[in-house]
Scaffold this active site. Structure first.
Site, PDB file in Angstrom:
ATOM      1  N   MET A   1      17.742 -14.041  -0.081  1.00  0.00           N
ATOM      2  CA  MET A   1      18.947 -14.338   0.701  1.00  0.00           C
ATOM      3  C   MET A   1      19.165 -13.268   1.769  1.00  0.00           C
ATOM      4  O   MET A   1      20.042 -12.423   1.647  1.00  0.00           O
ATOM      5  CB  MET A   1      20.147 -14.396  -0.243  1.00  0.00           C
ATOM      6  CG  MET A   1      19.904 -15.395  -1.377  1.00  0.00           C
ATOM      7  SD  MET A   1      21.282 -15.578  -2.480  1.00  0.00           S
ATOM      8  CE  MET A   1      21.315 -14.005  -3.280  1.00  0.00           C
ATOM      9  N   ASP A   2      18.353 -13.308   2.815  1.00  0.00           N
ATOM     10  CA  ASP A   2      18.363 -12.268   3.831  1.00  0.00           C
ATOM     11  C   ASP A   2      19.217 -12.684   5.027  1.00  0.00           C
ATOM     12  O   ASP A   2      19.121 -13.808   5.490  1.00  0.00           O
ATOM     13  CB  ASP A   2      16.910 -12.033   4.277  1.00  0.00           C
ATOM     14  CG  ASP A   2      16.753 -10.760   5.048  1.00  0.00           C
ATOM     15  OD1 ASP A   2      15.663 -10.542   5.591  1.00  0.00           O
ATOM     16  OD2 ASP A   2      17.712  -9.981   5.113  1.00  0.00           O
ATOM     17  N   GLY A   3      20.030 -11.749   5.544  1.00  0.00           N
ATOM     18  CA  GLY A   3      20.728 -12.032   6.801  1.00  0.00           C
ATOM     19  C   GLY A   3      22.240 -12.040   6.713  1.00  0.00           C
ATOM     20  O   GLY A   3      22.908 -12.368   7.686  1.00  0.00           O
TER      21      GLY A   3
ATOM     22  N   THR B   1      15.020 -16.310   4.330  1.00  0.00           N
ATOM     23  CA  THR B   1      15.709 -16.620   5.579  1.00  0.00           C
ATOM     24  C   THR B   1      15.577 -15.460   6.568  1.00  0.00           C
ATOM     25  O   THR B   1      14.992 -14.425   6.259  1.00  0.00           O
ATOM     26  CB  THR B   1      17.196 -16.899   5.315  1.00  0.00           C
ATOM     27  OG1 THR B   1      17.719 -15.870   4.464  1.00  0.00           O
ATOM     28  CG2 THR B   1      17.374 -18.233   4.633  1.00  0.00           C
ATOM     29  N   SER B   2      16.112 -15.659   7.733  1.00  0.00           N
ATOM     30  CA  SER B   2      16.104 -14.691   8.839  1.00  0.00           C
ATOM     31  C   SER B   2      14.745 -14.571   9.503  1.00  0.00           C
ATOM     32  O   SER B   2      14.535 -13.643  10.291  1.00  0.00           O
ATOM     33  CB  SER B   2      16.540 -13.279   8.395  1.00  0.00           C
ATOM     34  OG  SER B   2      17.746 -13.343   7.721  1.00  0.00           O
TER      35      SER B   2
END
Lengths: 300, 251
Positions: free
Chosen positions: A41-43, A234-235
């Protein structure tokens, strides 16, 4: 009146969206459905910066995105979902940030125990995966309570990686394997039944192995789930950042360029379609390594 | 009774039609995706030609300071195409990459090591540091060959080394393993290559196919497509993109 009609309109849209989603899932289920999806869960911080919000707000909106994605996964029939909530590397952040993240984590863990939480709605059993000794006592206790409370759920499994890195997981598994064989040595001091006499005090030769790969894998934190079919980060970052390195040998890696709070149904849909396109290829590649592995286990 | 039977028949018939419709929709969906990937492939091909021609200033000079070690994962079926693999290595040498690890699951590349080195015109084969690293005379390209057993099996061997050393041996003081213990044990069993900065995957799927897990913690993983459609321009672009990435390492 307006408020009520607005509420009704959003209800109708919500139901329509849900109906369309179920239709699409029905079509997708014709092909292979992934058993296990993992999310990095990046960003969240970048999202907060972009929208000029506080950092905490970014994580909160990220949490809503997480509940939506979990809902979609369980509706599709994905049995195992793993999320990278907090890495051991994240302890390097500013102490105030780590503290507020820990408080946020504890708040959300306690939220899982509530009646109407997503885990109870979908019968999800929760595991906290990682070196939990590194967490503060209150977070660790909350995690243990959540694991105990959901132990009887059996429809799906959610593995939340906290204080986790793959290299730490491997070190832990190696240590536990050594401890297990140490106990066996104690139970059978002569060690004659396990070829330990030959090893003691000598150089380890090519053929001598007491600890097999199966033993090491048994002690992995992520032994509660099969290897992931899809890993979504993500990101747009293309690295795994010490996440599920051991388990990702034949996982389809997907890096949509959106920030985590902006992830939506269409990204999951694309990931599953991509997975289905490559399913036969990856299954064949898996078989190639599994057959020698079974032979090695038999011979040891 | 008849009405019941009729209803049953109608229900079965509707269910079968429903299944056929769903199957058709699924195939249509995947057909649309295939068309999309085809179009994307053509766009990448054109972009690659433009990059190769040197028209874009951005790709002319590559700063390779951060690219100390590059790994290439090749699908084992495609790894039999030695000429393609050597062509790729020549491209990497031209770009200025110094250290490359070639990986494929089944060890096809390992078995073809001599053939690959011959084609790259190796004047001398030196086996100094490890069994897997060799040196070239001309533009230096250090090559390492790896396969699936160098990953998980090496960790199992490392576990045995640690068990013998700390649980069976005379030195039984240290029983709290750290990452450096495991790293040291891995070096002892021969898995001593450094962590690659960038990993390029040549195969149909974006999947690292079992590259040694211990080494890819912070490695950027880029999917290049099948080996048979590899292009010099795409390679330059992937390396250029890598040089623009900034990592926080968790902070």
């Amino acid at each position: 009146m307006d408020k009520e009609s607005g509420h009704q309109a959003s209800n109708i849209f919500g139901n329509l969206g849900s109906f369309l989603r179920k239709c699409i899932f029905r079509v997708l289920s014709i092909g292979p459905v992934p058993k296990h999806i993992a999310f990095v869960m990046d960003g969240n911080r970048r999202y907060a910066k972009k929208r000029k919000l506080t950092e905490g707000a970014g994580h909160r909106i990220g949490f809503f995105a997480l509940t939506s994605m979990l809902k979609y996964c369980y509706e599709l029939g994905v049995k195992y979902v793993t999320i990278y909530a907090f890495s051991i590397d994240n302890f390097k952040r500013r102490p105030e940030e780590v503290q507020s993240l820990m408080e946020f984590l504890q708040e959300k863990i306690e939220g899982l125990l509530e009646e109407e939480s997503i885990v109870n709605r979908y019968g999800v059993r929760v595991y906290f995966v990682g070196n939990l000794k590194l967490l503060s006592k209150s977070v660790r206790l909350a995690a243990e309570r959540a694991m105990a409370a959901t132990a009887s759920n059996s429809k799906a499994i959610l593995s939340i990686c906290v204080a986790y890195t793959s290299t730490d997981e491997i070190v832990h598994a190696v240590q536990e394997s050594c401890e297990e064989w140490d106990e066996i040595k104690v139970l059978d001091p002569s060690g004659s039944g396990y070829g330990l006499i030959a090893l003691e005090g000598n150089e380890l030769n090519q053929g001598d192995s007491v600890i097999s790969l199966t033993v090491v894998e048994k002690h992995m934190y992520m032994g509660v789930a099969p290897d992931p079919d899809i890993i979504i980060r993500t990101s747009g970052e293309t690295r795994l950042s010490n996440f599920l390195l051991w388990q990702s040998a034949f996982s389809h890696l997907y890096s949509p360029p959106v920030l985590w709070p902006e992830i939506g149904f269409r990204h999951l849909l694309w990931a599953v379609l991509d997975f289905q396109r490559n399913f036969i290829y990856l299954e064949e590649r898996k078989k190639v390594v599994q057959i020698p592995q079974i032979d090695r286990d038999r011979s040891s | 009774m008849d009405v019941g039977d009729e209803m049953q028949k109608v229900y079965c018939w509707t269910a079968q039609i429903g299944n056929v419709v769903l199957l058709l929709l699924w195939h249509i969906l995947h057909f649309v995706i295939s068309v999309w990937y085809c179009a994307l492939g053509i766009a990448h091909m054109l972009e690659s030609y433009i990059i190769s021609s040197g028209l874009l200033r951005r790709y002319k000079a590559l700063n390779l300071d951060r690219l100390q070690f590059l790994a290439v994962v090749v699908d084992s079926e495609e790894a039999h195409q030695i000429s393609k693999v050597t062509e790729l290595l020549q491209w990497l040498r031209t770009i200025g990459v110094k250290n490359v690890c070639l990986y494929d699951t089944e060890g096809v590349l390992k078995k073809s090591k001599e053939a690959i080195l011959e084609r790259l015109h190796v004047a001398k084969v030196s086996e100094e540091a490890t069994k897997n690293v060799t040196l070239l005379d001309q533009k230096h390209l250090n090559l390492e060959f790896a396969s699936y057993p160098d990953g998980k099996d090496a960790v199992a061997k490392a576990a045995n080394v640690l068990f013998v050393k700390y649980y069976l041996g005379r030195d039984q003081k240290e029983k709290n393993f750290t990452e450096s213990h495991v790293a040291e044990a891995l070096r002892t069993v021969g898995s001593r290559g450094p962590d690659p900065d960038l990993l390029l995957i040549y195969g149909p799927a974006r999947c690292h196919l079992g590259f040694p897990a211990w080494r890819i913690r912070y490695t950027e993983i880029v999917h290049m497509g099948p080996l048979k459609s590899m292009r010099y321009g795409s390679l330059r672009k992937a390396i250029q993109k890598f040089t623009m990435v900034r990592q926080n390492y968790g902070k």
